[in-house]
Scaffold this active site. Sequence first.
Site, PDB file in Angstrom:
ATOM      1  N   GLU A   1       2.326 -39.385   9.183  1.00  0.00           N
ATOM      2  CA  GLU A   1       3.337 -38.350   8.908  1.00  0.00           C
ATOM      3  C   GLU A   1       4.268 -38.760   7.782  1.00  0.00           C
ATOM      4  O   GLU A   1       5.482 -38.850   7.970  1.00  0.00           O
ATOM      5  CB  GLU A   1       4.205 -38.132  10.159  1.00  0.00           C
ATOM      6  CG  GLU A   1       3.465 -37.827  11.429  1.00  0.00           C
ATOM      7  CD  GLU A   1       4.360 -37.975  12.672  1.00  0.00           C
ATOM      8  OE1 GLU A   1       5.480 -38.512  12.563  1.00  0.00           O
ATOM      9  OE2 GLU A   1       3.915 -37.545  13.738  1.00  0.00           O
ATOM     10  N   PRO A   2       3.755 -39.051   6.598  1.00  0.00           N
ATOM     11  CA  PRO A   2       4.670 -39.445   5.527  1.00  0.00           C
ATOM     12  C   PRO A   2       5.448 -38.255   4.973  1.00  0.00           C
ATOM     13  O   PRO A   2       4.910 -37.158   4.851  1.00  0.00           O
ATOM     14  CB  PRO A   2       3.719 -40.000   4.452  1.00  0.00           C
ATOM     15  CG  PRO A   2       2.423 -39.316   4.703  1.00  0.00           C
ATOM     16  CD  PRO A   2       2.364 -38.970   6.159  1.00  0.00           C
ATOM     17  N   GLY A   3       6.706 -38.486   4.679  1.00  0.00           N
ATOM     18  CA  GLY A   3       7.516 -37.454   4.031  1.00  0.00           C
ATOM     19  C   GLY A   3       7.960 -37.951   2.663  1.00  0.00           C
ATOM     20  O   GLY A   3       7.490 -37.523   1.613  1.00  0.00           O
ATOM     21  N   ARG A   4       8.838 -38.958   2.717  1.00  0.00           N
ATOM     22  CA  ARG A   4       9.500 -39.439   1.507  1.00  0.00           C
ATOM     23  C   ARG A   4       8.515 -39.874   0.418  1.00  0.00           C
ATOM     24  O   ARG A   4       8.733 -39.582  -0.749  1.00  0.00           O
ATOM     25  CB  ARG A   4      10.388 -40.629   1.886  1.00  0.00           C
ATOM     26  CG  ARG A   4      11.315 -41.086   0.819  1.00  0.00           C
ATOM     27  CD  ARG A   4      11.984 -42.410   1.207  1.00  0.00           C
ATOM     28  NE  ARG A   4      12.520 -42.437   2.532  1.00  0.00           N
ATOM     29  CZ  ARG A   4      13.797 -42.208   2.845  1.00  0.00           C
ATOM     30  NH1 ARG A   4      14.663 -41.941   1.909  1.00  0.00           N
ATOM     31  NH2 ARG A   4      14.195 -42.270   4.095  1.00  0.00           N
TER      32      ARG A   4
ATOM     33  N   ARG B   1      22.682 -38.141   0.275  1.00  0.00           N
ATOM     34  CA  ARG B   1      22.176 -39.478   0.584  1.00  0.00           C
ATOM     35  C   ARG B   1      23.127 -40.618   0.183  1.00  0.00           C
ATOM     36  O   ARG B   1      23.330 -41.540   0.978  1.00  0.00           O
ATOM     37  CB  ARG B   1      20.782 -39.694  -0.015  1.00  0.00           C
ATOM     38  CG  ARG B   1      19.757 -38.654   0.460  1.00  0.00           C
ATOM     39  CD  ARG B   1      18.322 -39.042   0.172  1.00  0.00           C
ATOM     40  NE  ARG B   1      17.934 -40.192   0.961  1.00  0.00           N
ATOM     41  CZ  ARG B   1      17.914 -41.427   0.520  1.00  0.00           C
ATOM     42  NH1 ARG B   1      18.217 -41.684  -0.729  1.00  0.00           N
ATOM     43  NH2 ARG B   1      17.608 -42.412   1.324  1.00  0.00           N
TER      44      ARG B   1
ATOM     45  N   CYS C   1      36.356 -32.355  -2.523  1.00  0.00           N
ATOM     46  CA  CYS C   1      37.665 -32.970  -2.304  1.00  0.00           C
ATOM     47  C   CYS C   1      37.649 -34.046  -1.239  1.00  0.00           C
ATOM     48  O   CYS C   1      38.322 -33.920  -0.208  1.00  0.00           O
ATOM     49  CB  CYS C   1      38.659 -31.885  -1.962  1.00  0.00           C
ATOM     50  SG  CYS C   1      38.798 -30.749  -3.324  1.00  0.00           S
TER      51      CYS C   1
ATOM     52  N   TYR D   1      14.671 -35.363   1.302  1.00  0.00           N
ATOM     53  CA  TYR D   1      15.987 -35.395   1.960  1.00  0.00           C
ATOM     54  C   TYR D   1      17.103 -35.057   0.972  1.00  0.00           C
ATOM     55  O   TYR D   1      18.207 -35.576   1.069  1.00  0.00           O
ATOM     56  CB  TYR D   1      16.217 -36.749   2.649  1.00  0.00           C
ATOM     57  CG  TYR D   1      15.075 -37.130   3.573  1.00  0.00           C
ATOM     58  CD1 TYR D   1      14.859 -36.421   4.754  1.00  0.00           C
ATOM     59  CD2 TYR D   1      14.175 -38.150   3.255  1.00  0.00           C
ATOM     60  CE1 TYR D   1      13.792 -36.729   5.580  1.00  0.00           C
ATOM     61  CE2 TYR D   1      13.105 -38.465   4.076  1.00  0.00           C
ATOM     62  CZ  TYR D   1      12.921 -37.752   5.241  1.00  0.00           C
ATOM     63  OH  TYR D   1      11.865 -38.054   6.070  1.00  0.00           O
TER      64      TYR D   1
HETATM   65  N1  LLP Z   1       7.776 -38.819  11.444  1.00  0.00           N
HETATM   66  C1  LLP Z   1       8.890 -38.852  12.191  1.00  0.00           C
HETATM   67  C2  LLP Z   1       8.788 -38.729  13.633  1.00  0.00           C
HETATM   68  C3  LLP Z   1      10.146 -38.999  11.560  1.00  0.00           C
HETATM   69  O1  LLP Z   1      11.245 -39.028  12.310  1.00  0.00           O
HETATM   70  C4  LLP Z   1      10.230 -39.114  10.154  1.00  0.00           C
HETATM   71  C5  LLP Z   1      11.511 -39.238   9.471  1.00  0.00           C
HETATM   72  C6  LLP Z   1       9.028 -39.058   9.421  1.00  0.00           C
HETATM   73  C7  LLP Z   1       7.820 -38.923  10.105  1.00  0.00           C
HETATM   74  C8  LLP Z   1       8.995 -39.149   7.918  1.00  0.00           C
HETATM   75  O2  LLP Z   1       9.501 -40.355   7.459  1.00  0.00           O
HETATM   76  P1  LLP Z   1       9.394 -40.710   5.901  1.00  0.00           P
HETATM   77  O3  LLP Z   1       7.937 -40.918   5.576  1.00  0.00           O
HETATM   78  O4  LLP Z   1       9.964 -39.572   5.136  1.00  0.00           O
HETATM   79  O5  LLP Z   1      10.181 -41.940   5.763  1.00  0.00           O
HETATM   80  N2  LLP Z   1      17.499 -38.377   5.818  1.00  0.00           N
HETATM   81  C9  LLP Z   1      17.085 -39.751   5.724  1.00  0.00           C
HETATM   82  C10 LLP Z   1      15.702 -39.987   6.274  1.00  0.00           C
HETATM   83  C11 LLP Z   1      15.516 -39.525   7.699  1.00  0.00           C
HETATM   84  C12 LLP Z   1      14.129 -39.767   8.225  1.00  0.00           C
HETATM   85  C13 LLP Z   1      13.950 -39.125   9.558  1.00  0.00           C
HETATM   86  N3  LLP Z   1      12.633 -39.208  10.082  1.00  0.00           N
HETATM   87  C14 LLP Z   1      17.194 -40.218   4.279  1.00  0.00           C
HETATM   88  O6  LLP Z   1      17.620 -39.427   3.428  1.00  0.00           O
HETATM   89  O7  LLP Z   1      16.910 -41.362   3.969  1.00  0.00           O
END
Ligand code: LLP
Length: 422
Positions: free
Chosen positions: A275-278, A314, A346, A375
């Site tokens: 489940e990659p996001g970032r 962030r 502000c 994000y």
């Molecule tokens: N799967 C689950 C269950 C998660 O909680 C997350 C991220 C991901 C996958 C994706 O993780 P990634 O590959 O994107 O690292 N707002 C924060 C990051 C919060 C991440 C929350 N969970 C930031 O701006 O750094």
Amino acid sequence: MDHFLYRDGTLYAEDVPVAEIAAAVGTPFYVYSTATLIRHFTLFDEALDFADHLVCFAMKSASNQAIIKVLANAGAGMDVVSGGEYLRAKAAGVPGDKIVFSGVGKTADEMRMTLEGGIRQFNVESEPEMVVLDQVAQSLGVVAPITVRVNPDVDAKTHAKIATGKSENKFGIPISRAREVYAMAAKMPGLKVIGIDVHIGSQLTDLAPFEAAYRKVAELTEQLRADGHEIKRLDLGGGLGIPYARSNEAPPLPTDYGALIQRTVGHLGCEIEIEPGRLISGNAGLMVSKVIYVKSGEDRDFLILDSAMNDLIRPAMYEAWHDIVPVIEPAPGAAPAKYDIVGPVCESGDTFAKGREMPAVGPDDLVAFRSAGAYGAVMSSEYNSRPLIPEVLVDGDQFAVIRARPTYEEMIARDTVPVWLD
Ligand code: LLP
């Protein structure tokens, strides 16, 4: 790697000058590169080629319909954490059997909606959630496919606000209790256990914590199989980090990560899900902003931009670093200036960077925040009644606004004044 490079002295998004987009849509705005999104997805997809697999994009990092469509067209599944994200995925044409539902607080309504609309699996995070899902599934006469998210008690060595795999965090079921919880699930007629889920945190720049967690999952797979459960799928979460400060960071690549997965769990013959996001969306996006003023303080200069903490939270929230570069390429050898880079909101927390060395810029110059695709827009707000900033997608030499900037009228019209105040 991304597709935001200087060409002929100016920053481009693929084949479009960033300044041209700024002239068309105004600043500030987010801009995403289709080629970067696809490239990053493909790197993960190919890294898992050793097994039956699905890369589910963590939509929480970037959830614009156009971004979901780009990735879905490339073959991605989606990882969602709310009914809203689920409906966004469906609206972009993602079939239910490619959508995974994660999160610690799924409501019965969300469970019902997703069971009716079709879902690949629920990653269940607690016993009470399991009980409710069982009831909802039975009431609909269906069986919900589940994994249980186990908390492996591994230190992800990342920012405390985004670490999730220690026993003190709210996520998952302690791995020490997993066998008991799986036994409970097996007795529930509305549930069908299909695998195990783990996610230990975000922005991990070292593979060692992943390795520790995945080894525990491998061991658990064998124990659970011995207990009679069918463990055919492993969801290994997201979390692989990206280089935010390009000059001195080089986190592991998706290929290294894929090799680690193969080494730790490849022998189990499971289908692999991640489940990659970032890593998919982060470096696929810039936030582009304009300098309003350069203000000289007593001991420092402030670069006051037209974007603020409400647009990109962030730095204020995680002390995060974003490279900030001028859109006009600085002349070679130009002396750097040093600024506190701030927005107009502000409060002092509205600071993007302190004492940041960068090429000198002046009023009306454009600057770009790198690595802002994840994000960024999704965490923005209208604090200080600043309209949400637009999102733009580039593909080759074409670009389109994929979320328009609301007008002030639209923003104000969302409020309703009760009759007794009229
Ligand atoms: N799967 C689950 C269950 C998660 O909680 C997350 C991220 C991901 C996958 C994706 O993780 P990634 O590959 O994107 O690292 N707002 C924060 C990051 C919060 C991440 C929350 N969970 C930031 O701006 O750094």
